[in-house]
Design a protein around this motif. Structure first.
Motif, PDB file in Angstrom:
ATOM      1  N   UNK A  15     -30.683  -0.718  23.287  1.00 13.97           N
ATOM      2  CA  UNK A  15     -30.428  -1.919  22.992  1.00 13.97           C
ATOM      3  C   UNK A  15     -31.335  -2.839  22.343  1.00 13.97           C
ATOM      4  N   UNK A  16     -32.335  -2.559  22.637  1.00 18.03           N
ATOM      5  CA  UNK A  16     -33.758  -3.408  22.110  1.00 18.03           C
ATOM      6  C   UNK A  16     -33.698  -3.421  20.669  1.00 18.03           C
ATOM      7  N   UNK A  17     -33.394  -2.457  20.011  1.00 16.78           N
ATOM      8  CA  UNK A  17     -33.501  -2.292  18.737  1.00 16.78           C
ATOM      9  C   UNK A  17     -34.171  -1.229  17.899  1.00 16.78           C
ATOM     10  N   UNK A  18     -34.630  -0.151  18.601  1.00 20.72           N
ATOM     11  CA  UNK A  18     -35.325   0.973  18.209  1.00 20.72           C
ATOM     12  C   UNK A  18     -34.722   1.666  16.884  1.00 20.72           C
ATOM     13  N   UNK A  19     -33.692   2.082  16.979  1.00 21.17           N
ATOM     14  CA  UNK A  19     -33.056   2.469  15.724  1.00 21.17           C
ATOM     15  C   UNK A  19     -32.913   1.603  14.590  1.00 21.17           C
ATOM     16  N   UNK A  35     -25.764   3.709  19.806  1.00 25.18           N
ATOM     17  CA  UNK A  35     -26.314   4.011  21.034  1.00 25.18           C
ATOM     18  C   UNK A  35     -26.802   5.506  20.786  1.00 25.18           C
ATOM     19  N   UNK A  36     -28.240   5.609  20.410  1.00 27.91           N
ATOM     20  CA  UNK A  36     -28.912   6.867  20.207  1.00 27.91           C
ATOM     21  C   UNK A  36     -28.503   7.947  21.288  1.00 27.91           C
ATOM     22  N   UNK A  37     -28.431   9.361  20.947  1.00 26.49           N
ATOM     23  CA  UNK A  37     -28.108  10.421  21.812  1.00 26.49           C
ATOM     24  C   UNK A  37     -29.224  11.118  21.618  1.00 26.49           C
ATOM     25  N   UNK A  38     -30.162  11.476  22.438  1.00 22.23           N
ATOM     26  CA  UNK A  38     -31.223  12.293  22.559  1.00 22.23           C
ATOM     27  C   UNK A  38     -32.113  11.761  21.763  1.00 22.23           C
ATOM     28  N   UNK A  39     -32.682  12.136  20.566  1.00 18.18           N
ATOM     29  CA  UNK A  39     -33.628  11.418  19.519  1.00 18.18           C
ATOM     30  C   UNK A  39     -33.512  12.200  18.064  1.00 18.18           C
ATOM     31  N   UNK A  40     -34.125  11.521  17.348  1.00 22.45           N
ATOM     32  CA  UNK A  40     -34.082  11.718  16.022  1.00 22.45           C
ATOM     33  C   UNK A  40     -35.313  11.528  15.175  1.00 22.45           C
ATOM     34  N   UNK A  41     -35.695  11.984  14.169  1.00 21.23           N
ATOM     35  CA  UNK A  41     -36.801  11.504  13.457  1.00 21.23           C
ATOM     36  C   UNK A  41     -36.893  11.421  12.036  1.00 21.23           C
ATOM     37  N   UNK A  42     -37.669  10.598  11.475  1.00 23.99           N
ATOM     38  CA  UNK A  42     -37.794  10.243  10.055  1.00 23.99           C
ATOM     39  C   UNK A  42     -39.284  10.893   9.523  1.00 23.99           C
ATOM     40  N   UNK A  43     -39.491  11.282   8.345  1.00 22.72           N
ATOM     41  CA  UNK A  43     -40.980  11.786   8.055  1.00 22.72           C
ATOM     42  C   UNK A  43     -41.132  10.561   6.706  1.00 22.72           C
ATOM     43  N   UNK A  75     -49.454   7.490  18.300  1.00 26.63           N
ATOM     44  CA  UNK A  75     -49.179   6.073  18.667  1.00 26.63           C
ATOM     45  C   UNK A  75     -47.789   6.142  19.143  1.00 26.63           C
ATOM     46  N   UNK A  76     -47.508   5.092  20.193  1.00 24.45           N
ATOM     47  CA  UNK A  76     -46.268   5.054  20.825  1.00 24.45           C
ATOM     48  C   UNK A  76     -46.010   3.516  20.458  1.00 24.45           C
ATOM     49  N   UNK A  77     -44.667   3.195  20.222  1.00 22.43           N
ATOM     50  CA  UNK A  77     -44.472   1.686  19.918  1.00 22.43           C
ATOM     51  C   UNK A  77     -43.379   1.488  20.890  1.00 22.43           C
ATOM     52  N   UNK A  78     -43.892   0.619  22.139  1.00 18.11           N
ATOM     53  CA  UNK A  78     -43.049   0.104  23.298  1.00 18.11           C
ATOM     54  C   UNK A  78     -42.333  -0.874  22.871  1.00 18.11           C
ATOM     55  N   UNK A  79     -41.265  -0.834  22.644  1.00 14.44           N
ATOM     56  CA  UNK A  79     -40.186  -2.076  21.946  1.00 14.44           C
ATOM     57  C   UNK A  79     -39.525  -2.701  23.202  1.00 14.44           C
ATOM     58  N   UNK A  80     -39.516  -3.894  23.160  1.00 18.92           N
ATOM     59  CA  UNK A  80     -38.354  -4.917  23.999  1.00 18.92           C
ATOM     60  C   UNK A  80     -37.790  -5.858  23.281  1.00 18.92           C
ATOM     61  N   UNK A  81     -36.815  -6.486  23.774  1.00 16.81           N
ATOM     62  CA  UNK A  81     -35.929  -7.374  23.219  1.00 16.81           C
ATOM     63  C   UNK A  81     -36.667  -8.966  23.664  1.00 16.81           C
TER      64      UNK A  81
END
Ligand SMILES: Nc1nc2c(ncn2[C@@H]2O[C@H](COP(=O)(O)OP(=O)(O)OP(=O)(O)O)[C@@H](O)[C@H]2O)c(=O)[nH]1
Ligand SMILES: [Mg+2]
Length: 234
Positions: A15-19, A35-43, A75-81
């Motif tokens: 719920x922090x808003x990654x998607x 709410x995301x299930x598993x994972x998905x990627x964009x190129x 790189x990792x984007x650590x996301x919070x609200x």
């Protein structure tokens, strides 16, 4: 499909808003999300490079998958609200450990999303000036000054992460450069976030490519070892 040259992963509590951040950047819109299930990627093609950006699920039940998605990340984007201090604490408690599988020189960005809500709340707070603090409204007690995460808290976490990873602060981008406040809803700082990271990841890809050939042994150019009289190699 060409193999991606570099990988960026979004991590953080549900719920922090990654998607939403990823969709705002890639599709230039703010759609309803589930709410995301598993994972998905964009190129994303950035200059002549293909960068994959992975969206992961923040829900506890998918936690085990996180380290798999982080494998080989540049790189990792650590996301919070920004409106939920607990979501910043979760980054350290639950998500940082998942980044063990990322590259050794992996970059970390710490992103406080949903800043549009803090602005909204600040305006509402201003309008209600004069009301008693914590006044009940329809049975719900709303504090006059909402608790928000300050950028300094995110920068402190960034410095902690470098220590935890045993990375020298001098060799890494400064906390001011790597801590962002964003809004997927308005688009505030979203391009800046992703494009700052792309520009940092590209030299890493180039470096990796120039380092790789030196590790490959060219068998054809190897000289046959001279034979000594005893038959051993010289
Ligand atoms: N106001 C506001 N709402 C946002 C923002 N970003 C996301 N949201 C809302 O927050 C909710 C969760 O957003 P998601 O992008 O699905 O969150 P997530 O981090 O991907 O969640 P998981 O997939 O469960 O890990 C949705 O209702 C979004 O519309 C933002 O910047 N501002
Ligand atoms: Mg999601």
């Amino acid at each position: 499909m060409r193999k991606p040259d570099g990988k960026i992963v979004l991590l953080g509590d549900m719920n922090v808003g990654k998607t939403s951040l990823l969709q705002r950047y890639m599709e230039r819109r703010f759609p309803d999300t589930v709410s995301t299930v598993g994972g998905a990627f964009y190129l994303k093609q950035w200059r002549s490079f293909n960068i994959s950006i992975w969206d992961t699920a923040g829900r506890e039940q998918f936690h085990g998958l996180g380290s798999m998605y982080c494998r080989g990340a540049a790189a990792v984007i650590l996301t919070y609200d920004v409106n939920h201090p607990q979501s910043l604490l979760e980054l350290e408690d639950r998500f940082l450990g998942l980044t063990e599988t990322a590259n050794n020189d992996c970059l970390f960005a710490i992103v406080g999303n949903k800043v549009d809500l803090t602005e909204e709340r600040a305006t509402e707070g201003g309008e209600k000036k004069g009301q008693a603090s914590g006044e009940a409204s329809g049975g719900y007690v709303s504090p006059r000054v909402p608790k928000q995460v300050q950028l300094e808290d995110a920068m402190a976490l960034y410095k902690k992460i470098l220590k935890y990873k045993m990375l020298d602060e001098k060799d890494m981008p400064a906390a001011e450069q790597m801590c962002f406040k964003t809004s997927a809803k308005t688009g505030y700082n979203v391009d800046l976030l992703f494009e700052t990271l792309f520009d940092m990841v590209v030299p890493m890809i180039v470096r990796q490519r120039t380092e790789e050939p030196s590790q490959i042994v060219d068998i054809a150019s190897c000289k046959t070892p001279k034979q000594t009289r005893s038959g051993c190699c010289a």
